[in-house]
Motif scaffolding. Structure first.
Motif, short mmCIF file in Angstrom:
data_model
loop_
_atom_site.label_atom_id
_atom_site.label_comp_id
_atom_site.label_asym_id
_atom_site.label_seq_id
_atom_site.Cartn_x
_atom_site.Cartn_y
_atom_site.Cartn_z
N ALA A 150 15.56 23.64 3.75
CA ALA A 150 13.80 24.22 3.84
C ALA A 150 13.22 23.40 2.92
CB ALA A 150 13.97 25.67 3.48
N PHE A 151 13.82 23.06 1.69
CA PHE A 151 12.95 22.38 0.69
C PHE A 151 12.71 21.06 0.91
CE2 PHE A 151 11.72 21.42 -3.53
CZ PHE A 151 11.60 22.57 -4.41
N VAL A 152 13.65 20.40 1.33
CA VAL A 152 13.54 18.83 1.56
C VAL A 152 13.04 18.23 3.01
CG1 VAL A 152 14.91 16.63 1.66
CG2 VAL A 152 15.23 18.41 -0.24
N ASP A 153 13.71 18.94 3.88
CA ASP A 153 13.26 18.62 5.22
C ASP A 153 11.84 19.42 5.59
OD1 ASP A 153 15.75 17.17 5.52
OD2 ASP A 153 16.73 19.16 6.37
N GLY A 154 11.91 20.76 5.17
CA GLY A 154 10.72 21.34 5.39
C GLY A 154 9.38 20.52 4.79
N TRP A 155 9.61 20.08 3.62
CA TRP A 155 8.67 19.56 2.85
C TRP A 155 8.15 18.13 3.69
CZ3 TRP A 155 6.63 20.37 -2.22
CH2 TRP A 155 5.84 19.19 -2.75
N ALA A 156 8.95 17.39 4.17
CA ALA A 156 8.67 16.24 5.08
C ALA A 156 7.84 16.71 6.28
CB ALA A 156 9.83 15.47 5.33
N ASN B 262 7.18 29.72 2.41
CA ASN B 262 7.69 30.68 3.39
C ASN B 262 9.20 30.30 3.73
OD1 ASN B 262 5.52 32.64 2.90
ND2 ASN B 262 4.76 31.98 4.88
N GLY B 263 9.36 29.13 4.21
CA GLY B 263 10.73 28.57 4.34
C GLY B 263 11.64 28.84 3.34
N VAL B 264 11.18 28.10 2.27
CA VAL B 264 12.08 28.16 0.95
C VAL B 264 12.58 29.82 0.74
CG1 VAL B 264 12.15 27.66 -1.30
CG2 VAL B 264 11.30 26.02 0.28
N SER C 204 5.11 40.79 -2.18
CA SER C 204 4.48 40.85 -3.60
C SER C 204 5.01 40.04 -4.86
CB SER C 204 4.51 42.45 -3.93
OG SER C 204 5.69 42.77 -4.18
N SER C 205 6.57 39.61 -4.52
CA SER C 205 6.99 39.18 -5.61
C SER C 205 7.75 37.88 -5.51
CB SER C 205 8.19 40.21 -5.92
OG SER C 205 9.23 39.59 -6.95
N ASP C 206 7.89 37.35 -4.10
CA ASP C 206 8.70 36.02 -3.92
C ASP C 206 7.91 35.01 -4.46
OD1 ASP C 206 6.63 36.17 -1.96
OD2 ASP C 206 7.96 35.91 -0.06
N TRP C 207 6.65 34.77 -4.28
CA TRP C 207 5.77 33.72 -5.03
C TRP C 207 6.59 33.34 -6.61
CZ3 TRP C 207 4.21 35.13 -9.76
CH2 TRP C 207 4.08 36.56 -10.11
N ARG C 208 7.16 34.24 -7.09
CA ARG C 208 7.79 33.78 -8.35
C ARG C 208 8.80 32.88 -8.28
NH1 ARG C 208 10.02 38.49 -11.57
NH2 ARG C 208 10.30 39.36 -9.57
N ALA D 167 14.87 31.17 2.80
CA ALA D 167 16.28 30.66 3.01
C ALA D 167 16.98 31.21 1.50
CB ALA D 167 16.00 28.92 2.76
N LEU D 168 16.04 31.41 0.39
CA LEU D 168 16.40 32.10 -0.83
C LEU D 168 17.03 33.48 -0.44
CD1 LEU D 168 13.61 30.75 -3.45
CD2 LEU D 168 16.19 30.09 -3.50
N THR D 169 16.36 34.35 -0.01
CA THR D 169 16.65 35.37 0.25
C THR D 169 17.89 35.66 1.10
OG1 THR D 169 14.02 36.21 0.40
CG2 THR D 169 15.88 37.63 1.34
N SER D 170 17.91 34.85 2.23
CA SER D 170 19.40 34.87 2.76
C SER D 170 20.55 34.35 1.95
CB SER D 170 19.22 33.76 4.00
OG SER D 170 20.32 33.47 4.61
#
Length: 424
Positions: A411-417, A390-392, A192-196, A395-398
């Protein structure tokens, strides 16, 4: 994004059980009916009231069903497969349109299209107008000015990331003395909040990288400003009302309630929160400042844009399509509709008949822009998929719980590609 607790829990249960009620039959004296699948849980009550008002005025049946936070796409897929599918739905921009363009009625000859203040508030496939933005929103750091002043500071003391860190660190160190729990409300990583953070905060490094390259989308990104992203997120999880390890279970309601209860000074969120916050605070007690990123702070304004585009289901009957077009136009032209969208939903609408906003955060955005600051554009409509977000988020939560920032970068760079390649 952002919801009342009781309504959110009820809606989530409804969605999970796939028990959305069938669209009721239209009134005897009306032609066509409307079924709106609403994206915004925080506006559900206002939409229900507006639908009721329209039915009372016209006799046309309007049903509004609201998807649970983070579940819009899966709910839309499920509802579109039914015989009574939504006649009005939403895409989040060009990326979202790719999945639904074959369902979109061309709006170029519609009354609502003629009411737009600019053609830039559309998404198109060729010459066809597939979607029309119905709200312009702004986000940043919401500030409890009373608490800030109690700590010995004013808004003039915060004009950069370094300023923000200095003030937040000091407030955190003195939280017991000040009678608060932390400088920032909890950076909840519940759905409910992680989109922020995986969307709105993640927009900042995209914005600055796109700006450097002179582009508005990219198949690959370098992550040039991910250190800045880390610096801001570090503030959120260290100068906070709770430990980073607890964030996975913290909700949007938790974060909002901490701010409402004056337990924290800063709260990352947007103009849509004004209606709820104004029940507790006067306008003089609230402010919104940019999420200073340590890049171009002296010129950075608030983040302003949209990811909310109305689309009409061309597979609906002609009567239902016309009823839907009429309802949309009424929402943005009638006194009842524009007042509800402006005051009850807290929207700034990009239409010629829009009422002047009473939202203090909208007014502050205008003041920043008039002062020559550059609004941060919304680039998260180019994010390749929900899977990437969701991947980002994971990773942020971890990371907040003690993990490695390298996983966020990956998650940000490799996941994007990876995800961009899948959309080609």
């Amino acid at each position: 994004m952002k919801m009342r607790k009781s309504m959110a829990m009820g809606l989530a249960a409804v969605m999970a059980a796939s028990m959305i009620p069938a669209v009721p039959a239209m009134a005897d004296d009306a032609t066509g009916k409307v079924y709106y699948l609403n994206f915004k849980p925080e506006a559900d009550e206002a939409w229900q009231n507006l639908a009721k008002a329209y039915t009372e005025e016209t006799g046309v049946d309007v049903q509004v069903v609201t998807a649970a936070s983070g579940q819009y796409e899966t709910t839309l897929q499920s509802e579109m497969a039914k015989s009574d599918a939504p006649t009005l739905f939403q895409v989040n921009g060009p990326v979202g349109l790719k999945s639904w363009k074959d369902y979109c009625y061309d709006l170029k000859d519609s009354d609502i299209y003629s009411q737009l203040t600019s053609d830039t508030y559309t998404v198109k496939d060729g010459d066809a107008v597939d979607g029309i933005a119905y709200v312009i929103e702004t986000y940043g750091l919401i500030v409890n000015k009373t608490l800030l002043e109690k700590a010995g500071y004013t808004l003039d003391d915060i004009k950069s990331f370094d300023d923000l860190k200095k003030v937040a660190d000091d407030i955190q160190a003195r939280k017991d003395e000040l009678g608060i729990k932390g400088a920032f409300t909890c950076a909840g990583m519940d759905g409910s909040s992680d989109w922020r953070f995986k969307t709105h905060l993640a927009n900042l490094p995209l914005y600055y990288e796109y700006k450097d390259k002179g582009v508005d989308d990219a198949d690959t990104i370098e992550g040039t400003y991910l250190d800045n992203y880390k610096n801001v997120f570090d503030l959120y999880i260290t100068d906070s009302t709770c430990d980073g390890a607890d964030l996975s279970a913290k909700t949007a309601d938790d974060s909002r309630n901490e701010f409402i209860n004056s337990e924290a000074v800063f709260y990352q969120n947007g103009t849509w929160e004004y209606a709820e916050l104004s029940k507790t605070f006067s306008d003089d007690e609230l402010a919104m400042i940019p999420i200073y990123f340590g890049v171009d702070d002296e010129n950075e304004g608030l983040a302003t844009g949209t990811e909310n585009y109305w689309c009409v289901n061309k597979e609906a009957s002609e009567e239902d399509i016309q009823a839907t077009l009429d309802f949309m136009n009424w929402c943005v032209t009638s006194e009842t509709g524009t007042k509800a969208m402006n005051e009850d939903m807290g929207f700034t609408i990009p239409f010629k008949t829009a009422a002047e906003s009473t939202n203090v955060f909208v007014k502050q955005d205008q003041e920043y822009t008039e002062a020559g600051l550059t609004p941060v554009s919304w680039n998260f409509t180019t994010m390749p998929s929900e899977e990437w977000k969701n991947g980002v988020g994971t990773a942020l939560t971890s990371y907040a719980a003690g993990g490695s920032w390298d996983d966020v970068v990956s998650a940000f760079v490799d996941g994007w590609a990876t995800e961009k390649a899948l959309t080609e």
